[in-house]
Design a protein around this motif. Structure first.
Motif, PDB file in Angstrom:
ATOM      1  N   SER A 147      -0.221 -72.966   2.858  1.00  0.00           N
ATOM      2  CA  SER A 147       0.535 -74.046   2.227  1.00  0.00           C
ATOM      3  C   SER A 147       1.983 -73.611   2.076  1.00  0.00           C
ATOM      4  O   SER A 147       2.726 -73.647   3.039  1.00  0.00           O
ATOM      5  N   GLY A 148       2.416 -73.178   0.862  1.00  0.00           N
ATOM      6  CA  GLY A 148       3.819 -72.820   0.689  1.00  0.00           C
ATOM      7  C   GLY A 148       4.501 -73.765  -0.275  1.00  0.00           C
ATOM      8  O   GLY A 148       3.862 -74.582  -0.934  1.00  0.00           O
ATOM      9  N   ALA A 187       4.015 -77.844  -0.695  1.00  0.00           N
ATOM     10  CA  ALA A 187       2.680 -78.443  -0.893  1.00  0.00           C
ATOM     11  C   ALA A 187       2.672 -79.482  -2.011  1.00  0.00           C
ATOM     12  O   ALA A 187       1.848 -80.393  -2.006  1.00  0.00           O
ATOM     13  N   VAL A 188       3.589 -79.368  -2.985  1.00  0.00           N
ATOM     14  CA  VAL A 188       3.657 -80.353  -4.065  1.00  0.00           C
ATOM     15  C   VAL A 188       3.830 -81.751  -3.486  1.00  0.00           C
ATOM     16  O   VAL A 188       3.165 -82.702  -3.899  1.00  0.00           O
ATOM     17  N   ARG A 189       4.693 -81.889  -2.495  1.00  0.00           N
ATOM     18  CA  ARG A 189       4.974 -83.188  -1.895  1.00  0.00           C
ATOM     19  C   ARG A 189       4.070 -83.492  -0.704  1.00  0.00           C
ATOM     20  O   ARG A 189       3.659 -84.617  -0.502  1.00  0.00           O
ATOM     21  N   TYR A 190       3.805 -82.460   0.114  1.00  0.00           N
ATOM     22  CA  TYR A 190       3.191 -82.722   1.418  1.00  0.00           C
ATOM     23  C   TYR A 190       1.759 -82.214   1.547  1.00  0.00           C
ATOM     24  O   TYR A 190       1.133 -82.433   2.585  1.00  0.00           O
ATOM     25  N   GLY A 191       1.233 -81.530   0.543  1.00  0.00           N
ATOM     26  CA  GLY A 191      -0.114 -80.972   0.684  1.00  0.00           C
ATOM     27  C   GLY A 191      -0.100 -79.750   1.579  1.00  0.00           C
ATOM     28  O   GLY A 191       0.964 -79.234   1.952  1.00  0.00           O
ATOM     29  N   THR A 192      -1.289 -79.301   1.946  1.00  0.00           N
ATOM     30  CA  THR A 192      -1.425 -78.023   2.649  1.00  0.00           C
ATOM     31  C   THR A 192      -1.955 -78.216   4.069  1.00  0.00           C
ATOM     32  O   THR A 192      -2.212 -79.335   4.512  1.00  0.00           O
ATOM     33  N   GLY A 224      -4.865 -80.400   4.606  1.00  0.00           N
ATOM     34  CA  GLY A 224      -4.710 -81.844   4.507  1.00  0.00           C
ATOM     35  C   GLY A 224      -4.705 -82.496   5.882  1.00  0.00           C
ATOM     36  O   GLY A 224      -5.555 -82.188   6.717  1.00  0.00           O
ATOM     37  N   GLU A 225      -3.716 -83.363   6.110  1.00  0.00           N
ATOM     38  CA  GLU A 225      -3.758 -84.179   7.332  1.00  0.00           C
ATOM     39  C   GLU A 225      -2.585 -83.905   8.269  1.00  0.00           C
ATOM     40  O   GLU A 225      -2.114 -84.810   8.950  1.00  0.00           O
ATOM     41  N   ARG A 239       0.966 -93.716   1.853  1.00  0.00           N
ATOM     42  CA  ARG A 239       1.560 -92.827   0.855  1.00  0.00           C
ATOM     43  C   ARG A 239       0.657 -91.643   0.505  1.00  0.00           C
ATOM     44  O   ARG A 239       1.133 -90.527   0.280  1.00  0.00           O
ATOM     45  N   LYS A 273     -10.083 -87.776   4.165  1.00  0.00           N
ATOM     46  CA  LYS A 273     -10.115 -86.512   4.914  1.00  0.00           C
ATOM     47  C   LYS A 273      -9.003 -85.566   4.473  1.00  0.00           C
ATOM     48  O   LYS A 273      -8.908 -84.447   4.960  1.00  0.00           O
ATOM     49  N   GLY A 274      -8.131 -86.024   3.587  1.00  0.00           N
ATOM     50  CA  GLY A 274      -7.042 -85.195   3.092  1.00  0.00           C
ATOM     51  C   GLY A 274      -7.486 -84.330   1.920  1.00  0.00           C
ATOM     52  O   GLY A 274      -8.536 -83.710   1.963  1.00  0.00           O
ATOM     53  N   GLU A 275      -6.682 -84.320   0.847  1.00  0.00           N
ATOM     54  CA  GLU A 275      -6.944 -83.359  -0.230  1.00  0.00           C
ATOM     55  C   GLU A 275      -7.303 -84.041  -1.545  1.00  0.00           C
ATOM     56  O   GLU A 275      -6.969 -83.533  -2.616  1.00  0.00           O
ATOM     57  N   ARG A 334      -6.665 -77.015  -6.700  1.00  0.00           N
ATOM     58  CA  ARG A 334      -6.169 -77.955  -5.681  1.00  0.00           C
ATOM     59  C   ARG A 334      -6.094 -77.323  -4.301  1.00  0.00           C
ATOM     60  O   ARG A 334      -6.165 -78.003  -3.304  1.00  0.00           O
ATOM     61  N   LYS A 335      -5.803 -76.025  -4.313  1.00  0.00           N
ATOM     62  CA  LYS A 335      -5.643 -75.302  -3.059  1.00  0.00           C
ATOM     63  C   LYS A 335      -6.585 -74.123  -3.051  1.00  0.00           C
ATOM     64  O   LYS A 335      -6.746 -73.456  -4.074  1.00  0.00           O
ATOM     65  N   LYS A 384     -15.059 -80.598   3.526  1.00  0.00           N
ATOM     66  CA  LYS A 384     -14.630 -81.366   4.694  1.00  0.00           C
ATOM     67  C   LYS A 384     -15.772 -81.620   5.669  1.00  0.00           C
ATOM     68  O   LYS A 384     -15.722 -82.559   6.464  1.00  0.00           O
ATOM     69  N   ARG A 422      -9.136 -85.587  -7.052  1.00  0.00           N
ATOM     70  CA  ARG A 422      -7.782 -85.400  -7.570  1.00  0.00           C
ATOM     71  C   ARG A 422      -7.181 -86.772  -7.859  1.00  0.00           C
ATOM     72  O   ARG A 422      -7.351 -87.715  -7.081  1.00  0.00           O
TER      73      ARG A 422
END
Lengths: 360, 360
Positions: A34-35, A38-43, A46-47, B40, B45-47, B69-70, B79, B97
Motif C-alpha cells: 500500500s503506502g 492508501a487513505v484515498r486510493y486503497g491498497t 483493492g481494484e 466513487r 471485490k475491493g476493500e 483495514r490492511k 477475496k 468497512r
C-alpha cells in the motif's frame, strides 16, 4: 524470481499505489503493498491490478482477467496472487488501473502526544474532505528530521501529522485545509503549517518520504543496522496501540522511531541496533508489538508481508482453519513446493519440521 | 443456502455498496456486486468486506482475516469467496468497512446519442471533482420514465446521464456542478438540470432507481417478461459497445432499454418478450452482446454473476488455464462438489458432460 513486469496503460493518469522508493511492480503485487496514498486510493488488494499474467508452477501461463474494471465472472484469480509472495506463480505482466493526477498540497501539525494525534485523524477522515495521505511521525523522528531532513526546517520535536490534501482546484484545497485545521486544533494540535506553494509542499513532503533514511542516520557510525517492521489494527484501536508501543520502546534502551500510515491504522517502527545483544532486544520488542496488534484485532503486517520473519504469527492471527485453507490452495497449485519454498506458510503449531517440501 | 449474515459496525458511517433493491449481504459478497456507487467507492471485490466467516464444505468454520483495514499476512482468503457464488463456502457473517455519509446532489443532462454521452463521462471522471455516480439511461428508458417514473417530470426522450455529486459542503457541490456542466456541454450535452434542494435530488434520483420497474411497465398487459443482463468493458471501449448494441437491439423487433453504470464501463440491457419466439430472439441478442463485450477486452458479466446462464462464456473470456485453475481450487476445497452444484464452473469445451459431481 520476478522479472520486472510491463505496465500496460489502461486510461490516462497515474498508478496511485505509493510504496517505499525502490518497490517493483511484481513486489507490489506479491506483498499486497500500500503506502501513503492508501487513505484515498486503497491498497494493492483493492481494484488497481485489473489483471495479471502469471506463470504457474505447472509451467502454464494464464491471464487472470480481462481489462474491464468490474467483472463478476467468478472469483477474481488476480487476488489469489496478491499477497502470495511469489509462492503461487511468477507474475510477468499486469494491467494497472490509473487515476487522474490532481492538484495537491501539504500541511504539518504537531500534538502533545500520539494518542491525541491519532484521535484527530479519525475525526478528520469522517469529514469527507479531500485527504490523500495522513502520516504520523513521532517526536524522535522529528528530531531526526531536524538533523538530517530534506526541508532544512527546524520542527518542534513533537508527535506530528503530515497531511497531503487533494482536490480539483485551489479553492477546494483551501476548504480542506480550513476544515482540517479546525478539527486538529480541537484535539490539541498546534503550529499548523500549510505549504504556500507547490515547491514548499514538495519540500515538506520530502521530510516524510525520507523518514527511513533520517531515522537510520540517528545511528551514527557505520556498524549499526535498523530493524523496520509494521503492524496494522482497526483505526479505532490505533491510539492505544501506538501509545503502548511508544511506552514499551522508550524502556528498552534502543533508539527507535515510529512512522505511521495512521489513516489506515498502520504504522512502522524502526529499531536501531549495533550489537547482537541489541538485536535480541529489538527482536523481543517487535514480538511484543505484533502480539499487541493481534490482541487488538489487527495483523502482524499491514504491508511488508510475511516472508520468514512473521510466519510464526499466522496461526494466532488467522486461526487454524484459515491457515490450513491457504496451505490447501498452495498444495493444489504447487504440489511439489517449487515456488519460493520456505516462505509464508508456517508449520502447524507443535508439528515437527518435515523435510518434504510439500509440507510448506 | 446463505442465511442473511450479521453486520458488525467497524467505524461510523454507512456501507457504500449500492446494488439493486433487494440485495442481501451474502448475495452481494457472493456475486462480487457493485451498483451505482462504484464510480466513487469501487465494488465488493475491493476493500469493503474486511473479513468473512465462512462454513467450508468440510464443515469447518473459518474467519478469513482480522478487522484491520490492511493486511499483508498472505493472500486474502476473503477475496476467494467474493464472486464464488456460494460454490466454495457458506458466508455466515461479515465485517464491512463503512464510509462517512456526505452531502450529495443530483443533476441530469441529455445528449444527441449514447456515443457522445459516454465520451463525456470519460472526460468528467478525469477532472477529479466529487462524482459519486454516473448513470446512462437511453432514449427508450427516458420514454418509459415519462410514462411510469417517480418524479412525474416530462423529460426529453433522449439518451441522458444522471449524476450524483458528493462533497463536504454546498460550495464543493457547486464547484462540481459547474465543472460537469462545462464538460458535458462541450460533448453536445443539453438541458442540464441541477436539483434545487435535497427533496428534488431525491425525486430525480428515484427516476434512475426505478429504471427496472419503469422499463418493465412498457410491456403492457400481464403475460410478458423482461430479460435483464449486463456486460462490462474498459471505459474507453464503452462508446463503441453501447452504440453497436443499440443498433442491434433496434433491429430485432423487441422493446428494450439500456441503463448503464457508465463510469465503470458497465451497462444493463432489459429485453421485453411475451412469446417463446420472442424469448429466442432475446437470447440471441444477449449472446451477440456478450460476444461483442468479450471482443472489446471485456467481461460477460460486470456485476450480475455467472450462475448457469453465462457459464458457456468463461473459457472464451478467461482462457483455458484460468478456468482450469478456478476448477482446481474448487476441487481442492469441495472435492465432493457439494456446494451450489452446477453453477459457475463450465465443462471444458467439447468435453462430454460427466455425471460425477466432482467434474464441476
Amino acid at each position: 524470481m520476478t522479472k520486472a513486469p510491463l505496465i500496460r496503460v489502461a486510461d490516462a493518469g497515474r498508478p496511485q499505489l505509493d510504496p517505499a522508493p525502490g518497490a517493483t511492480i511484481g513486489g507490489m503485487l506479491s506483498t499486497g503493498c500500500s503506502g501513503t496514498n492508501a487513505v484515498r486510493y486503497g491498497t494493492a488488494k483493492g481494484e488497481w491490478f485489473l489483471n495479471a499474467t502469471v506463470v504457474l508452477p505447472s509451467g502454464e501461463v494464464i491471464k487472470t482477467r480481462s481489462r474491464a474494471r468490474k467483472s463478476s465472472a467468478g472469483f477474481d484469480l488476480t487476488k489469489l496472487f496478491i499477497g502470495a509472495e511469489g509462492t503461487l506463480g511468477i507474475v510477468t505482466e499486469v494491467t494497472i488501473r490509473l487515476a487522474p493526477v490532481l492538484p495537491t498540497t501539504v500541511a504539518v501539525v504537531h500534538f502533545p502526544d500520539v494518542k491525541k494525534a491519532t484521535e484527530a485523524v479519525i475525526e478528520v477522515l469522517n469529514q469527507g474532505v479531500g485527504i490523500q495521505c495522513v502520516e504520523l511521525l513521532d517526536d524522535l523522528f522529528m528530531a531526526a528530521t531536524n538533523k538530517y531532513g530534506m526541508s532544512m526546517r527546524k520542527w518542534p520535536e513533537k508527535d506530528s501529522l503530515f497531511f497531503k490534501f487533494q482536490g480539483h482546484s485551489a479553492k477546494s484545497l483551501d476548504e480542506t485545509a480550513a476544515v482540517v485545521k479546525s478539527v486538529v486544533e480541537r484535539h490539541g494540535g498546534f503550529g499548523f503549517t500549510l505549504a504556500k506553494d507547490d515547491q514548499e509542499a514538495t519540500s515538506l513532503w520530502a521530510d516524510r518520504k525520507n523518514a527511513l533514511f533520517s531515522g537510520l542516520a540517528l545511528l551514527e557510525g557505520d556498524n549499526g543496522k535498523g530493524w523496520s517492521t509494521d503492524v496494522c489494527v482497526p483505526p479505532s484501536n490505533l491510539p492505544q496501540l501506538v501509545y503502548e508501543t511508544k511506552q514499551d520502546l522508550s524502556e528498552i534502551g534502543l533508539i527507535s522511531t515510529i512512522v505511521g500510515h495512521v489513516g489506515d491504522g498502520n504504522f512502522h517502527a524502526l529499531l536501531l541496533f549495533k550489537t547482537d545483544e541489541e538485536l535480541e532486544i529489538a527482536r523481543h520488542a517487535v514480538h511484543r508489538m505484533v502480539k499487541r496488534a493481534i490482541a487488538l484485532d489487527g495483523t502482524c503486517t499491514g504491508e511488508h508481508g510475511v516472508g520468514i520473519g512473521k510466519k510464526e504469527y499466522l496461526y494466532e492471527e488467522l486461526g487454524h482453519g484459515t491457515v490450513e485453507l491457504m496451505k490447501t490452495i498452495k498444495r493444489s497449485i504447487d504440489p511439489l513446493g517449487l515456488f519460493n519454498p520456505g516462505k509464508l506458510y508456517p508449520d502447524a503449531p507443535g508439528a515437527a519440521k518435515k523435510a518434504d517440501p510439500r509440507s510448506t
